[in-house]
Design a protein around this motif. Sequence first.
Motif, PDB file in Angstrom:
ATOM      1  N   LEU A   1       2.301   1.668  -3.478  1.00 41.17           N
ATOM      2  CA  LEU A   1       1.260   2.117  -4.399  1.00 41.17           C
ATOM      3  C   LEU A   1       0.995   3.608  -4.221  1.00 41.17           C
ATOM      4  O   LEU A   1       0.859   4.344  -5.200  1.00 41.17           O
ATOM      5  CB  LEU A   1      -0.019   1.315  -4.183  1.00 41.17           C
ATOM      6  N   PHE A   2       0.953   4.056  -2.984  1.00 37.79           N
ATOM      7  CA  PHE A   2       0.756   5.482  -2.716  1.00 37.79           C
ATOM      8  C   PHE A   2       1.882   6.298  -3.336  1.00 37.79           C
ATOM      9  O   PHE A   2       1.645   7.312  -3.991  1.00 37.79           O
ATOM     10  CB  PHE A   2       0.687   5.734  -1.207  1.00 37.79           C
TER      11      PHE A   2
ATOM     12  N   ASN B   1       3.651   2.587 -14.907  1.00 37.90           N
ATOM     13  CA  ASN B   1       2.234   2.265 -14.792  1.00 37.90           C
ATOM     14  C   ASN B   1       1.986   0.769 -14.659  1.00 37.90           C
ATOM     15  O   ASN B   1       1.013   0.365 -14.032  1.00 37.90           O
ATOM     16  CB  ASN B   1       1.470   2.811 -15.998  1.00 37.90           C
TER      17      ASN B   1
ATOM     18  N   LYS C   1       0.826  -1.205   0.000  1.00 43.29           N
ATOM     19  CA  LYS C   1       0.000   0.000   0.000  1.00 43.29           C
ATOM     20  C   LYS C   1       0.863   1.259   0.000  1.00 43.29           C
ATOM     21  O   LYS C   1       0.548   2.230  -0.695  1.00 43.29           O
ATOM     22  CB  LYS C   1      -0.930   0.020   1.211  1.00 43.29           C
TER      23      LYS C   1
ATOM     24  N   ARG D   1      -1.634  -3.413  -7.353  1.00 44.67           N
ATOM     25  CA  ARG D   1      -3.058  -3.556  -7.071  1.00 44.67           C
ATOM     26  C   ARG D   1      -3.450  -5.029  -7.021  1.00 44.67           C
ATOM     27  O   ARG D   1      -4.229  -5.448  -6.164  1.00 44.67           O
ATOM     28  CB  ARG D   1      -3.881  -2.821  -8.118  1.00 44.67           C
TER      29      ARG D   1
ATOM     30  N   VAL E   1       2.011  -0.244 -11.026  1.00 42.79           N
ATOM     31  CA  VAL E   1       0.782   0.096 -10.303  1.00 42.79           C
ATOM     32  C   VAL E   1      -0.211  -1.053 -10.420  1.00 42.79           C
ATOM     33  O   VAL E   1      -0.812  -1.476  -9.434  1.00 42.79           O
ATOM     34  CB  VAL E   1       0.172   1.416 -10.824  1.00 42.79           C
ATOM     35  N   ARG E   2      -0.355  -1.557 -11.626  1.00 48.64           N
ATOM     36  CA  ARG E   2      -1.285  -2.662 -11.852  1.00 48.64           C
ATOM     37  C   ARG E   2      -0.860  -3.901 -11.060  1.00 48.64           C
ATOM     38  O   ARG E   2      -1.687  -4.587 -10.452  1.00 48.64           O
ATOM     39  CB  ARG E   2      -1.336  -2.980 -13.341  1.00 48.64           C
TER      40      ARG E   2
ATOM     41  N   LEU F   1       3.879   5.483  -5.822  1.00 51.89           N
ATOM     42  CA  LEU F   1       3.815   5.442  -7.285  1.00 51.89           C
ATOM     43  C   LEU F   1       2.729   6.369  -7.817  1.00 51.89           C
ATOM     44  O   LEU F   1       2.924   7.052  -8.820  1.00 51.89           O
ATOM     45  CB  LEU F   1       3.577   4.025  -7.766  1.00 51.89           C
ATOM     46  N   ARG F   2       1.590   6.393  -7.160  1.00 57.07           N
ATOM     47  CA  ARG F   2       0.515   7.290  -7.587  1.00 57.07           C
ATOM     48  C   ARG F   2       0.944   8.745  -7.454  1.00 57.07           C
ATOM     49  O   ARG F   2       0.603   9.584  -8.288  1.00 57.07           O
ATOM     50  CB  ARG F   2      -0.745   7.037  -6.775  1.00 57.07           C
TER      51      ARG F   2
ATOM     52  N   ILE G   1       3.239   9.521 -10.338  1.00 56.52           N
ATOM     53  CA  ILE G   1       2.474   9.693 -11.566  1.00 56.52           C
ATOM     54  C   ILE G   1       1.815  11.064 -11.593  1.00 56.52           C
ATOM     55  O   ILE G   1       1.819  11.754 -12.609  1.00 56.52           O
ATOM     56  CB  ILE G   1       1.434   8.572 -11.724  1.00 56.52           C
ATOM     57  N   ALA G   2       1.273  11.485 -10.457  1.00 58.85           N
ATOM     58  CA  ALA G   2       0.602  12.782 -10.380  1.00 58.85           C
ATOM     59  C   ALA G   2       1.570  13.936 -10.596  1.00 58.85           C
ATOM     60  O   ALA G   2       1.205  14.959 -11.175  1.00 58.85           O
ATOM     61  CB  ALA G   2      -0.102  12.933  -9.035  1.00 58.85           C
TER      62      ALA G   2
END
Length: 79
Positions: free
Chosen positions: A32-33, A47, A29, A54, A50-51, A35-36, A39-40
């Motif tokens: 993932l945070f 990407n 988690k 998840r 990320v998949r 990486l997001r 990306i932002a």
Amino acid sequence: MPKGSKGLTAADLDMMDEAQLAEELDKAKAELFNLRFQIATGSGADNGRVRALRRDIARIYTIARERELGIRTAPEAGK
């Protein structure tokens, strides 16, 4: 294995106890945070990773829920 996966298969997760599963979930988690966030901000995050993250998180939740329901058993403490 999908691109970016750490090899968290159902068989690997079956060998972990509840504490180890919770630790892996927290790490996934957090990654993932991050990486997001990358990306932002546009810093070229992967990407595909990320998949994969998840899916790893979903796999961990599935193993934990199956143990709750008695479908799977946690590994014995002596091993």
